[in-house]
Structure formats: C-alpha cells, structure tokens
Design an enzyme around this catalytic site. Structure first.
Site, PDB file in Angstrom:
ATOM      1  N   SER A 146     -14.437  10.639   3.741  1.00 10.92           N
ATOM      2  CA  SER A 146     -14.229  12.087   3.914  1.00 10.92           C
ATOM      3  C   SER A 146     -15.445  12.834   3.391  1.00 10.92           C
ATOM      4  O   SER A 146     -16.123  12.373   2.457  1.00 10.92           O
ATOM      5  CB  SER A 146     -12.996  12.540   3.124  1.00 10.92           C
ATOM      6  OG  SER A 146     -12.901  13.954   3.152  1.00 10.92           O
ATOM      7  N   TYR A 160      -8.042  12.983  -4.714  1.00  9.19           N
ATOM      8  CA  TYR A 160      -8.246  12.520  -3.329  1.00  9.19           C
ATOM      9  C   TYR A 160      -9.742  12.347  -3.050  1.00  9.19           C
ATOM     10  O   TYR A 160     -10.170  11.314  -2.514  1.00  9.19           O
ATOM     11  CB  TYR A 160      -7.631  13.531  -2.362  1.00  9.19           C
ATOM     12  CG  TYR A 160      -8.031  13.340  -0.916  1.00  9.19           C
ATOM     13  CD1 TYR A 160      -7.406  12.381  -0.125  1.00  9.19           C
ATOM     14  CD2 TYR A 160      -9.034  14.127  -0.333  1.00  9.19           C
ATOM     15  CE1 TYR A 160      -7.784  12.200   1.204  1.00  9.19           C
ATOM     16  CE2 TYR A 160      -9.406  13.959   0.986  1.00  9.19           C
ATOM     17  CZ  TYR A 160      -8.778  12.994   1.754  1.00  9.19           C
ATOM     18  OH  TYR A 160      -9.152  12.818   3.069  1.00  9.19           O
TER      19      TYR A 160
HETATM   20  P1  NAP Z   1      -2.435  11.837   9.041  1.00  9.95           P
HETATM   21  O1  NAP Z   1      -2.379  12.566  10.332  1.00  9.95           O
HETATM   22  O2  NAP Z   1      -1.711  12.343   7.843  1.00  9.95           O
HETATM   23  O3  NAP Z   1      -1.964  10.318   9.330  1.00  9.95           O
HETATM   24  C1  NAP Z   1      -1.932   9.414   8.265  1.00  9.95           C
HETATM   25  C2  NAP Z   1      -1.683   8.033   8.826  1.00  9.95           C
HETATM   26  O4  NAP Z   1      -1.718   7.087   7.731  1.00  9.95           O
HETATM   27  C3  NAP Z   1      -0.313   7.883   9.472  1.00  9.95           C
HETATM   28  O5  NAP Z   1      -0.458   6.998  10.561  1.00  9.95           O
HETATM   29  C4  NAP Z   1       0.526   7.230   8.361  1.00  9.95           C
HETATM   30  O6  NAP Z   1       1.617   6.455   8.861  1.00  9.95           O
HETATM   31  C5  NAP Z   1      -0.525   6.315   7.744  1.00  9.95           C
HETATM   32  N1  NAP Z   1      -0.234   5.897   6.365  1.00  9.95           N
HETATM   33  C6  NAP Z   1      -0.123   6.657   5.255  1.00  9.95           C
HETATM   34  N2  NAP Z   1       0.121   5.878   4.180  1.00  9.95           N
HETATM   35  C7  NAP Z   1       0.175   4.591   4.633  1.00  9.95           C
HETATM   36  C8  NAP Z   1       0.402   3.337   4.020  1.00  9.95           C
HETATM   37  N3  NAP Z   1       0.630   3.218   2.701  1.00  9.95           N
HETATM   38  N4  NAP Z   1       0.394   2.231   4.800  1.00  9.95           N
HETATM   39  C9  NAP Z   1       0.181   2.315   6.137  1.00  9.95           C
HETATM   40  N5  NAP Z   1      -0.056   3.479   6.774  1.00  9.95           N
HETATM   41  C10 NAP Z   1      -0.052   4.612   6.026  1.00  9.95           C
HETATM   42  O7  NAP Z   1      -3.962  11.605   8.564  1.00  9.95           O
HETATM   43  P2  NAP Z   1      -5.344  11.998   9.278  1.00  9.95           P
HETATM   44  O8  NAP Z   1      -5.620  13.405   9.000  1.00  9.95           O
HETATM   45  O9  NAP Z   1      -5.400  11.459  10.652  1.00  9.95           O
HETATM   46  O10 NAP Z   1      -6.348  11.157   8.343  1.00  9.95           O
HETATM   47  C11 NAP Z   1      -6.739   9.840   8.639  1.00  9.95           C
HETATM   48  C12 NAP Z   1      -7.852   9.462   7.671  1.00  9.95           C
HETATM   49  O11 NAP Z   1      -8.903  10.426   7.767  1.00  9.95           O
HETATM   50  C13 NAP Z   1      -7.412   9.453   6.205  1.00  9.95           C
HETATM   51  O12 NAP Z   1      -8.032   8.370   5.521  1.00  9.95           O
HETATM   52  C14 NAP Z   1      -7.936  10.790   5.684  1.00  9.95           C
HETATM   53  O13 NAP Z   1      -8.174  10.760   4.300  1.00  9.95           O
HETATM   54  C15 NAP Z   1      -9.204  10.935   6.480  1.00  9.95           C
HETATM   55  N6  NAP Z   1      -9.688  12.314   6.600  1.00  9.95           N
HETATM   56  C16 NAP Z   1      -8.940  13.270   7.236  1.00  9.95           C
HETATM   57  C17 NAP Z   1      -9.443  14.556   7.318  1.00  9.95           C
HETATM   58  C18 NAP Z   1      -8.694  15.687   7.998  1.00  9.95           C
HETATM   59  O14 NAP Z   1      -9.162  16.839   7.928  1.00  9.95           O
HETATM   60  N7  NAP Z   1      -7.574  15.436   8.631  1.00  9.95           N
HETATM   61  C19 NAP Z   1     -10.673  14.871   6.745  1.00  9.95           C
HETATM   62  C20 NAP Z   1     -11.386  13.880   6.107  1.00  9.95           C
HETATM   63  C21 NAP Z   1     -10.888  12.595   6.051  1.00  9.95           C
HETATM   64  P3  NAP Z   1       3.046   7.173   9.227  1.00  9.95           P
HETATM   65  O15 NAP Z   1       2.794   7.955  10.501  1.00  9.95           O
HETATM   66  O16 NAP Z   1       3.982   6.036   9.429  1.00  9.95           O
HETATM   67  O17 NAP Z   1       3.400   8.057   8.076  1.00  9.95           O
END
Ligand code: NAP
Length: 251
Positions: A146, A160
């Site tokens: 991130s 985080y």
């Molecule tokens: P999201 O929409 O909240 O989705 C999270 C995903 O992770 C879901 O598929 C969830 O499964 C899964 N998950 C959570 N805990 C888990 C566990 N213990 N074991 C297996 N699966 C698990 O997240 P996102 O925004 O797409 O983010 C994805 C990645 O990008 C993350 O690493 C996040 O830190 C990073 N990121 C995101 C942003 C942003 O702005 N969105 C920015 C920087 C970095 P379920 O659907 O079953 O709950």
C-alpha cells in the site's frame, strides 16, 4: 498439443482488487484459485463470471492468517489445478480509524497475523513449489502492499501502514533470496482505490474525502491495480524483481 494453462492463486480474491485481478488473470489464460475468508457467494460469483467467459476457476475458503489453513489451501490447489505458477498475496484488513493512543495489542496482533504472517506463509508454500531448488519450474509472486507503507496513515491506522511496510521488506528480501531460483517477487502499492475496505475503517466515502490530495485528482479503480499485478506476473516483466509499482495517481 493443447497448451497447459498457468495456475495462479489470488488470496482475498472474492472482492475488490483481488476479484479484479482474478478476472484479468483468467482472461490472460491462467487457471485461477480464488481464496476467500467468509464471503462464499461473492467468491462463487467471481468463479461463475470467469467460467461464463470460458475460463477455469475454483474458490477455496481458507483463513490465510492460519498456518493449517494455508497448508490445506496449497495442497488443494496441487490436487485440483496442479503446480502453482503465480501467487498474488492480496488478502488484507484494516480496522476502525483511530490514533496510536487507542491501539491495543490484540488489534495490532490481528493486523500483523492477517496482513503479514499470511503473506510469509503463502510465500513459503509458493517457493516450495516454484523454486528450481525444490525441483520446481519457477514462478512469480506479487505482494499487494500500500502507499500507506510510504505515507504512514497518521490519525487513521498507523498499525495497518506498518504491516504494509513489513510487506515491502518481505518483497525485497525474498526477491534476492530466490532470484537465482526462477522466482520473481514484486510489490504493487495501491493508493486510494474504490473498494469496500474503507468502510471497515469507519469511512465508506474516504476516497471521495481524500482524492483532492492525489495529483491526478481522483481515486483509482480495482482494475487499474489488477493491470499492474498482471503485468508484473507476465513474461513481459521477465527482468523485473524486487520492484515496487505505485498505483496511486502520483501520491
Ligand atoms: P476488500 O475489498 O476489503 O477485500 C478484502 C479481501 O480479503 C476479501 O476477499 C476478503 O475475503 C479477504 N480476506 C480478508 N481477510 C482474510 C483472511 N484472513 N483470509 C483470507 N481472505 C481474507 O480489500 P481491497 O480494498 O480489495 O484490498 C485488497 C488489498 O489491497 C489489501 O491487501 C489492501 O490492504 C490493499 N490495498 C487496498 C487499498 C484500497 O484503497 N482499497 C489501498 C492500498 C492497498 P471475504 O470476501 O471472504 O471477506
């Protein structure tokens, strides 16, 4: 002779960036495993979307913070799809926005196990299968970090941000460790991306509030992050390892 598809695992592939990545990798010809924690129906929907376009996909529930679950996840992929070529470590969580004074050991440890231990465990299982040292044919790993690793997330979630700093160190170290064993390891660092993750921090409209801080004056789409991940996994990135791609509109 039929071409054998490459096999990819996307942790947290049921939603957001992970789901967009699964769809793009499937369109590029990978057979994909979509891992998820709770949202079975969302994961099945991604599988169906891929299958309806002629692709190959399976969904496997596993808590990637749990070592027994991770070992089972990889063993099931071995059996159902074959030997892994690509790993996208993407599953991650954040928690209610707060200042450092309000953090508890329980919360910090939960973030560390979900966002850091899980990436280490999945890298371990992937390296055992991909490394030429273990008889593998090589492969590629992308760790989803991130922009928070660089920015620190003051007043929101320093815990985080620190887990993502750890992921950048993992990427650097592992990339050197396995560089001569056929495995490339890179990170993408998304900025403000439109997913439901921000609601978990208590601010569903966070991207709208902060987007004017971004030089490009907008948030990003999950597909824009997925495109960078897909590139880093592809043969077009064959001489790239230990690198960090910021997908953050210039911030
Ligand atoms: P999201 O929409 O909240 O989705 C999270 C995903 O992770 C879901 O598929 C969830 O499964 C899964 N998950 C959570 N805990 C888990 C566990 N213990 N074991 C297996 N699966 C698990 O997240 P996102 O925004 O797409 O983010 C994805 C990645 O990008 C993350 O690493 C996040 O830190 C990073 N990121 C995101 C942003 C942003 O702005 N969105 C920015 C920087 C970095 P379920 O659907 O079953 O709950």
């Amino acid at each position: 002779m039929t071409k054998v598809a490459k096999i990819a695992l996307i942790t947290g592939g049921s939603r957001g960036i992970g789901a967009a990545t699964a769809l793009q990798l499937a369109a590029a010809g990978y057979a994909v495993c979509i891992n998820y924690l709770h949202k079975h129906e969302a994961a099945q929907q991604v599988v169906q979307d891929i299958q309806s376009q002629g692709g190959t996909a399976i969904a496997i529930q596993a808590d990637v913070a749990n070592e027994v679950d991770v070992v089972r996840l990889f063993a099931e992929i071995d059996t159902r799809l074959g030997k892994l070529d690509a790993l996208v470590n993407n599953a991650g969580i954040l928690m209610q926005q707060c200042r450092l004074e309000d953090l508890t050991a329980e919360r910090i440890n939960r973030l560390l196990s979900t966002n850091v231990t899980s990436y280490f465990l999945c890298c371990r299982e992937a390296v055992k299968r991909m490394s030429t040292r273990h008889g593998g044919k090589g492969g590629a790993i992308v760790n989803v970090s991130s922009a928070a690793a660089r920015l620190g997330s003051a007043n929101e979630y320093i815990d985080y941000a620190a887990t993502k700093g750890a992921i950048d160190t993992l990427t650097k170290g592992l990339s050197v460790e396995v560089a001569n064993e056929g495995i490339r390891v890179n990170s993408v660092r998304p900025g403000l991306i439109y997913t439901t993750m921000h609601a978990d921090g208590g601010e569903a409209n966070r991207v709208e509030r902060l987007k004017t801080n971004v030089p490009m004056q907008r948030g990003g789409a999950p597909e824009e992050v997925a495109a960078a991940i897909s590139f880093l996994l592809s043969d077009a990135a064959s001489y790239i390892t230990g690198s960090f791609v910021d997908v953050s509109g210039g911030r």
